[in-house]
Design an enzyme around this catalytic site. Structure first.
Site, PDB file in Angstrom:
ATOM      1  N   TYR A  53      -6.489  10.872  -2.224  1.00 24.99           N
ATOM      2  CA  TYR A  53      -5.493  10.458  -1.220  1.00 24.99           C
ATOM      3  C   TYR A  53      -5.862   9.142  -0.556  1.00 24.99           C
ATOM      4  CZ  TYR A  53      -1.680  13.782  -0.592  1.00 24.99           C
ATOM      5  OH  TYR A  53      -0.526  14.513  -0.729  1.00 24.99           O
ATOM      6  N   GLU A  88      -2.032   1.551  -2.260  1.00 31.54           N
ATOM      7  CA  GLU A  88      -0.664   1.190  -1.892  1.00 31.54           C
ATOM      8  C   GLU A  88      -0.652   0.118  -0.814  1.00 31.54           C
ATOM      9  OE1 GLU A  88       1.212   5.589  -2.823  1.00 31.54           O
ATOM     10  OE2 GLU A  88       1.345   4.763  -0.807  1.00 31.54           O
TER      11      GLU A  88
END
Lengths: 307, 205
Positions: free
Chosen positions: B127, B134
């Protein structure tokens, strides 16, 4: 012959309160006040009292001896959370758009480039739009104070943040573009603006007529529900085709405002409002059908024959 | 919270129906296969070309197809690929590494609930990796977006509307600050729940 009442927590089933010597004709509202005395943090409006731990809330008007309970009644309690009055929420959420729009209209500093501070738009439709928008929200504020008769006194406190974000946010977004120095007036000019204004005014009168008609269904201080019917006022004849014509007229008014300003953010606001009002109208229509056997079959929730 | 054998059995019955389970299994198998195809395609294209140039175009079609499927699951991943990399050439390379590694691992875990312990533990690292991937990708794309005015609309126009994609991307990056911890802690809670059940089953045996 007195009754006893015990109140259990709906989730943990812990015994929270035992009231002995309760009058059989006591109402749930009175029992809530008694419960409030032993638990001062749970004022009556944030209490949900049910017969069944997972069942529906009982109404304040329900009378103890008319409920399916023995000489000792067992009720379940759920905390609804901090509450705020409907009137407070409505006044706050409507004050925002009124004030914010005017700030953009008068081009208060730090919104547009400094050379435009306190200038006015050269397009007359911008002045008209300001009058219409302001009139709309003043009308809403006055209706909240003098016309509406609310079924519920309160709603959860978090609603005020949610609702104000919605109304204030959209109002600022719309007002920014309509009052912008680079605003482009409607393509079809005066024709478009005149048609839009007629639609807007027609729907404002219509919406107000429905609010008055709904108010008159209900005597002051009561929470009775009756089927609304057309009155002598032609603006109420739409009740023949629609369950919630107040929403129908509200949609019409915002379509008018969209046409008048030719502004995409206004169109978005109209669309989102329409979706929300359709959800409400369908819910209201469904409860009318459930409650009244003789509910007129020709009616649709919000749009005649369509929705 | 104590659980008896009866409770565990009852909870077992409440799971997704046969049709839903079949759909989920097929969906995840197809997704794993798809991303593997893309990864293999990438490797082959790199080997053939000997460089990163034009790598994106070699897998554009299957990439787009499987992206649309992923839209159902993780909206932010789709936003990233379509909106940022589709138009910003320089950023594609960087994206591919973070993105596909994470997706392949993620979907392969979805094919079997027995892999749940692995899946829910691997995410601790994946994660933050994915999110930083991102964020870095968006950040790298910012100058290009500002220079070209990509996806942006300015005044005046007849719709009286404007949109600044550059500002929107910055807002998206900032929104990670409240959103990521919520997602992360939600996964931790889910992990406790799911792996908690596994422990119950083994105790009951």
């Amino acid at each position: 012959m007195f009754s006893a009442v015990e109140i259990l927590d709906a989730k943990t089933k812990d015994k929270l309160c035992f009231l002995d010597k309760v009058e059989p004709n006591a109402t749930i509202g009175e029992i809530k006040s008694m419960f409030h005395k032993s638990h001062p943090q749970w004022y009556p409006t944030r209490q949900s009292i049910r017969l069944d731990a997972k069942g529906k809330s009982l109404k304040d008007e329900d009378v103890l001896q008319h409920l399916p309970v023995g000489t000792t009644a067992t009720f379940y309690f759920r905390d609804l959370g901090a509450q705020i009055s409907w009137v407070t929420v409505f006044l706050t959420e409507y004050m925002g758009p009124l004030v914010l729009y005017l700030m953009f209209y008068f081009r208060v500093p730090f919104i547009y480039a400094a050379k435009y501070d306190f200038t006015t738009s050269k397009h007359w439709v911008v002045h008209l739009a300001c009058m219409c928008h302001s009139f709309h929200f003043v009308k809403r504020l006055l209706e909240t104070l003098f016309v509406h008769r609310f079924s519920h006194g309160t709603m959860p406190l978090r609603n005020i943040f949610k609702n104000c974000t919605y109304y204030w946010g959209f109002a600022a977004w719309m007002a920014y573009y309509i009052n912008h120095p680079l605003y482009t007036p409607p393509i079809y000019g005066e024709q478009q603006i005149r048609l839009a204004l007629v639609l807007f005014l027609f729907c404002q009168i219509g919406n107000f007529s429905i609010h008055i008609a709904l108010r008159n269904l209900r005597p002051p201080g009561s929470k009775t529900r009756k089927i609304p019917y057309p009155t002598k006022n032609p603006f109420t004849w739409i009740f023949l085709l629609v369950s919630c014509p107040n929403y129908t007229y509200e949609l019409g008014a915002w379509l008018g405002f969209t046409l008048m300003t030719q502004c995409l953010p206004v169109a978005f606001f109209t669309l989102v409002g329409f979706i929300q009002m359709t959800v409400w109208a369908k819910g209201k229509h469904r409860s009318y059908l459930k409650e009244f056997r003789d509910y007129p079959p020709l009616r649709s929730p919000i749009l005649p024959f369509i929705l | 919270m104590k659980t008896t054998h009866g409770d565990v059995a009852a909870r077992k019955k409440k799971g997704p129906g046969a049709l839903a389970t079949a759909y989920l299994v097929i969906y995840n198998v197809v997704m794993t296969a798809g991303w593997l195809v893309i990864a293999v395609g990438l490797v082959r294209a790199y080997l053939a070309r000997g460089s990163y140039h034009g790598l994106y175009y070699s897998i554009e079609k299957p990439l787009k197809f499987f992206q649309t499927g992923a839209l159902l699951e993780v909206l932010s991943r789709v936003f990233l690929t379509w909106a940022v990399t589709h138009s910003v050439r320089e950023v594609r390379r960087r994206l591919l590494f973070y993105f596909h590694f994470e997706i392949i691992i993620g979907y392969s875990f979805n094919t079997s609930s027995w892999l749940n312990p692995l899946r829910y533990t691997f995410f601790f690292a994946l994660y933050p990796m994915g999110v930083s991937g991102e964020l870095l990708t968006i950040y790298a794309a910012l100058p290009h977006v500002q220079k070209t005015g990509l996806y942006s609309v300015t005044l005046p126009n007849k719709y009286n509307f404007s949109f600044d994609y550059h500002g929107f991307l910055i807002l998206a990056m900032v929104s990670y600050i409240p959103l990521f911890p919520q997602l992360y802690f939600h996964m931790i809670r889910q992990r406790k729940k799911v792996l908690g059940h596994v422990e119950d089953y083994s105790k009951v045996e």
